[in-house]
Design an enzyme around this catalytic site. Structure first.
Site, short mmCIF file in Angstrom:
data_model
loop_
_atom_site.label_atom_id
_atom_site.label_comp_id
_atom_site.label_asym_id
_atom_site.label_seq_id
_atom_site.Cartn_x
_atom_site.Cartn_y
_atom_site.Cartn_z
N VAL A 95 0.87 -1.18 0.00
CA VAL A 95 0.00 0.00 0.00
C VAL A 95 0.90 1.23 0.00
CG1 VAL A 95 -1.75 1.29 1.25
CG2 VAL A 95 -1.85 -1.22 1.21
N HIS A 99 3.04 4.02 6.22
CA HIS A 99 2.47 3.48 7.46
C HIS A 99 3.54 2.71 8.22
CE1 HIS A 99 1.87 0.62 4.14
NE2 HIS A 99 2.04 -0.34 5.04
N HIS A 101 3.96 -0.48 10.77
CA HIS A 101 3.34 -1.68 11.35
C HIS A 101 3.79 -1.80 12.81
CE1 HIS A 101 2.32 -3.77 7.43
NE2 HIS A 101 3.23 -2.92 7.00
#
Ligand code: AMP
Ligand code: ZN
Length: 107
Positions: A95, A99, A101
């Site tokens: 994606v 981001h 994790h």
């Protein structure tokens, strides 16, 4: 923009959002790869850490402090956890909206 995380942020598709403020959202990974698997996501669309700008440095710092807070809230802080950013296709990024994790909860 055809970005699944922007759609989650804009509530165009549903997800299990567990925290949100003006800059950051935290939601559960749809295919968890660990007992605790959260994604810490800036609301600003940045494709990957490669595209991050000098002006993003406080935001990027915040992602890690929010991740640290959620490690504590989900009870993995003491047992240990991983904070992971995949970068680019070769780095396993699927994606293309930055981001972090948060993964933990193993015995
Ligand atoms: P990455 O490989 O670092 O780009 O990670 C993308 C992560 O997003 C994967 O772990 C996916 O399981 C997760 N993911 C993809 N779509 C969704 C979604 N709709 N809701 C929550 N997590 C998702
Ligand atoms: Zn996006």
């Amino acid at each position: 923009m055809d970005c699944i995380f922007c759609k989650i942020i804009n509530k165009e598709i549903s997800s299990e959002i567990i925290f949100e403020d003006e800059e950051v959202v935290v939601f559960k990974d749809i295919k968890p790869k660990s007992p605790v698997h959260l994604l810490i996501v800036p609301k600003k669309h940045i494709e990957s850490i490669n595209e991050a700008q000098e002006e993003d440095k406080e935001l990027i710092g915040k992602l890690f402090l929010v991740a640290r807070d959620f490690a504590k809230k989900t009870g993995v802080s003491d047992s240990g956890y991983k904070l992971l950013i995949n970068v680019g296709e070769g780095g396993g990024q699927e994606v293309f909206h930055l981001h972090v994790h948060l993964m933990g909860g193993w015995n």
